[in-house]
Design a protein around this motif. Structure first.
Motif, PDB file in Angstrom:
ATOM      1  N   PHE A 149       0.796  -1.275  -0.051  1.00 49.69           N
ATOM      2  CA  PHE A 149      -0.095  -0.140   0.054  1.00 49.69           C
ATOM      3  C   PHE A 149       0.864   1.238  -0.004  1.00 49.69           C
ATOM      4  O   PHE A 149       2.099   1.222   0.550  1.00 49.69           O
ATOM      5  CB  PHE A 149      -0.798   0.001   1.290  1.00 49.69           C
ATOM      6  CG  PHE A 149      -1.577  -1.448   1.194  1.00 49.69           C
ATOM      7  CD1 PHE A 149      -2.572  -1.724   0.475  1.00 49.69           C
ATOM      8  CD2 PHE A 149      -1.044  -2.302   2.354  1.00 49.69           C
ATOM      9  CE1 PHE A 149      -3.167  -3.000   0.636  1.00 49.69           C
ATOM     10  CE2 PHE A 149      -1.651  -3.519   2.757  1.00 49.69           C
ATOM     11  CZ  PHE A 149      -2.826  -3.614   1.756  1.00 49.69           C
ATOM     12  N   TRP A 150       0.402   2.173  -0.732  1.00 55.37           N
ATOM     13  CA  TRP A 150       0.919   3.625  -0.664  1.00 55.37           C
ATOM     14  C   TRP A 150       2.547   3.419  -1.192  1.00 55.37           C
ATOM     15  O   TRP A 150       3.428   4.178  -0.826  1.00 55.37           O
ATOM     16  CB  TRP A 150       1.196   4.076   0.934  1.00 55.37           C
ATOM     17  CG  TRP A 150       0.040   4.565   1.443  1.00 55.37           C
ATOM     18  CD1 TRP A 150      -1.153   3.993   2.118  1.00 55.37           C
ATOM     19  CD2 TRP A 150      -1.063   5.684   1.151  1.00 55.37           C
ATOM     20  NE1 TRP A 150      -2.368   4.545   2.234  1.00 55.37           N
ATOM     21  CE2 TRP A 150      -2.243   5.722   1.852  1.00 55.37           C
ATOM     22  CE3 TRP A 150      -0.787   6.855   0.433  1.00 55.37           C
ATOM     23  CZ2 TRP A 150      -3.350   6.826   1.589  1.00 55.37           C
ATOM     24  CZ3 TRP A 150      -1.508   7.761   0.378  1.00 55.37           C
ATOM     25  CH2 TRP A 150      -2.976   7.839   0.971  1.00 55.37           C
ATOM     26  N   ARG A 151       2.375   2.612  -2.190  1.00 53.94           N
ATOM     27  CA  ARG A 151       3.924   2.548  -2.923  1.00 53.94           C
ATOM     28  C   ARG A 151       3.769   3.577  -4.046  1.00 53.94           C
ATOM     29  O   ARG A 151       2.527   3.975  -4.451  1.00 53.94           O
ATOM     30  CB  ARG A 151       3.892   1.065  -3.565  1.00 53.94           C
ATOM     31  CG  ARG A 151       3.968   0.035  -2.887  1.00 53.94           C
ATOM     32  CD  ARG A 151       5.343   0.180  -1.876  1.00 53.94           C
ATOM     33  NE  ARG A 151       5.250  -1.014  -0.835  1.00 53.94           N
ATOM     34  CZ  ARG A 151       6.060  -1.208   0.197  1.00 53.94           C
ATOM     35  NH1 ARG A 151       6.564  -0.045   0.529  1.00 53.94           N
ATOM     36  NH2 ARG A 151       6.143  -2.344   0.711  1.00 53.94           N
ATOM     37  N   ASP A 152       4.770   4.211  -4.319  1.00 55.78           N
ATOM     38  CA  ASP A 152       5.061   4.939  -5.435  1.00 55.78           C
ATOM     39  C   ASP A 152       4.435   4.450  -6.943  1.00 55.78           C
ATOM     40  O   ASP A 152       4.829   3.471  -7.286  1.00 55.78           O
ATOM     41  CB  ASP A 152       6.499   5.639  -5.751  1.00 55.78           C
ATOM     42  CG  ASP A 152       6.906   6.384  -4.583  1.00 55.78           C
ATOM     43  OD1 ASP A 152       5.869   6.887  -3.591  1.00 55.78           O
ATOM     44  OD2 ASP A 152       7.977   7.109  -4.372  1.00 55.78           O
ATOM     45  N   VAL A 153       3.873   5.355  -7.466  1.00 56.72           N
ATOM     46  CA  VAL A 153       3.367   4.998  -8.860  1.00 56.72           C
ATOM     47  C   VAL A 153       4.135   5.953  -9.709  1.00 56.72           C
ATOM     48  O   VAL A 153       4.018   7.223  -9.595  1.00 56.72           O
ATOM     49  CB  VAL A 153       1.872   5.141  -9.023  1.00 56.72           C
ATOM     50  CG1 VAL A 153       1.468   5.169 -10.810  1.00 56.72           C
ATOM     51  CG2 VAL A 153       1.147   4.137  -8.324  1.00 56.72           C
ATOM     52  N   GLU A 154       4.891   5.228 -10.633  1.00 58.23           N
ATOM     53  CA  GLU A 154       5.701   6.251 -11.858  1.00 58.23           C
ATOM     54  C   GLU A 154       5.202   5.962 -13.136  1.00 58.23           C
ATOM     55  O   GLU A 154       4.676   4.932 -13.542  1.00 58.23           O
ATOM     56  CB  GLU A 154       7.151   5.782 -11.530  1.00 58.23           C
ATOM     57  CG  GLU A 154       7.799   6.112 -10.079  1.00 58.23           C
ATOM     58  CD  GLU A 154       9.468   5.494 -10.250  1.00 58.23           C
ATOM     59  OE1 GLU A 154       9.752   5.111 -11.199  1.00 58.23           O
ATOM     60  OE2 GLU A 154       9.882   5.796  -9.263  1.00 58.23           O
TER      61      GLU A 154
END
Ligand code: THG
Length: 367
Positions: free
Chosen positions: A306-311
């Motif tokens: 959860f709340w991982r960076d999206v690039e």
């Protein structure tokens, strides 16, 4: 692994004994209470909601009661949604905001009487907020927490089960409408609502000493329809795009970013908290929006990202706030809060310590 230390700070649900007896094996914290999240077979729990009927302890959806001559005024000051036409026995989903238009809770508001309302709250302390606002504005209203604990009955067969218990009148309840009644002498408020898109009801138990009794009545009535214990189902809610306050929102999320714009009325009175900021945000357009992410790969990904960076092309455009393996779609799907420059169809990379995931942004809901 570890157990939870009992504490008088952790208020027990009236259904606690019943859920333990059913084999609850995982809990999460919510509104300073424990919320059962699994009975050991997540896939069976999921299919029960999709195809049958499931019952959940959601006493964590605590009620903040507003009562007194100014209760309606306070409700309108707290909620930037037009409540002027809200009828007694009607509920509405509302986006409570602070003065900056930041979402601080997304409760279901129930109008029990002209001078009595409940805010059935998500995971933040609205009791303090309502009390402070009422005092600061000099309103004649009492804020309290009544003895009320919701039990959800969800799934396509929920109506049959609740009608068997309460009578056929429940079939005529419109979404979010409710009525007070008794089940075997147990006082309950029956509402057509619940945190799933599979349909169902919430039985708001109004006598905390009778939780096990109510649980067993519902369990017995549901037996012929294959009822079983469940939870506010994580997978179904990601598929359906239901919002989790605190899960999908941070301390600067406004309602427009998370698809709650349709529940905001910009022409509510000027003394509604946050309305000036919401009008400004609506005029300028939000900076972020919530989209789905359809992830690549045919096996369930470890659900710890959860709340991982999206690039996008190596640059961070937002965060992944939730992810689930969808048994109906046979793939990993997620919810993302990303810059409005990112559009459905765009390829993205989700960064995580044990391996990046690739996928594509999409409109919500998934199903
Ligand atoms: N029931 C009750 N209290 C609650 C919840 C609930 N309090 C906490 C939490 N859930 C509040 N959040 C939500 C989020 C979504 C919905 C309800 C409560 C919901 N949304 C539908 C949707 O988004 O499509 C329908 C909204 C509408 O059309 O008005 O149902 O579940 N008692």
């Amino acid at each position: 692994m570890f157990s939870i230390t009992p504490s008088s700070r952790l208020r027990p649900s009236p259904f606690y004994a019943a859920t333990v007896a059913e084999g609850a094996c995982a809990m999460t914290s919510y509104n300073r209470m424990l919320l059962p999240t699994s009975y050991g077979d997540p896939e069976a729990e999921y299919w029960r909601i999709i195809n049958g009927v499931s019952m959940w302890d959601v006493a964590v959806q605590r009620q903040v009661q507003l009562r007194g001559p100014d209760a309606g005024r306070l409700a309108q000051i707290l909620a930037p949604r037009d409540l002027s036409k809200c009828k007694v026995e009607q509920g509405k989903y509302v986006a409570l905001c602070n003065h900056d238009g930041v979402l601080i809770n997304d409760p279901v508001l129930l109008k029990l009487d002209e001078d009595r309302y409940w805010l059935s709250i998500a995971d933040s302390n609205i009791w303090f907020w309502a009390e402070a606002v009422a005092r600061e504005r000099g309103l004649d209203v009492e804020i309290s927490e009544p003895d009320v604990s919701p039990l959800a009955v969800q799934g396509p067969l929920a109506e049959t089960v609740v009608a068997d218990i309460c009578g056929d009148w429940v079939r005529d309840l419109k979404y979010f409408w409710f009525r007070e009644t008794e089940i075997n002498g147990i006082p309950v408020t029956v509402a057509r609502s619940g945190w799933s898109k599979q349909g169902g009801f919430e039985l708001y138990l109004m006598d905390g000493s009778r939780g096990t009794e109510l649980w067993n009545i519902v369990k017995e009535a549901g037996q012929p329809h294959g009822i079983g214990p469940g939870n506010p189902n994580w997978v179904e809610r990601v598929e359906s795009g239901l919002l989790s306050y605190g899960g999908d929102t941070d301390d600067r999320t406004n309602p427009f970013e998370v698809r709650m714009g349709k529940y905001v009325d910009l022409d509510v009175p000027d003394d509604t908290i946050g309305i000036a900021a919401l009008r400004r945000i609506a005029a300028e357009g939000p900076k972020r929006h919530q989209l789905g992410v359809m992830l690549d790969g045919g096996a369930p990904a470890k659900a710890d990202f959860f709340w991982r960076d999206v690039e996008q092309e190596g640059a961070k455009i937002g965060v992944l706030t939730a992810c689930a393996w969808s048994w109906r779609m046979q793939r990993n799907i997620g919810l993302a809060l990303v810059s409005v420059s990112a559009r459905p169809g765009d390829p993205v990379v989700v960064r995580r310590p044990d391996g990046d995931l690739t996928g594509k942004l999409c409109e919500l809901p998934f199903l």
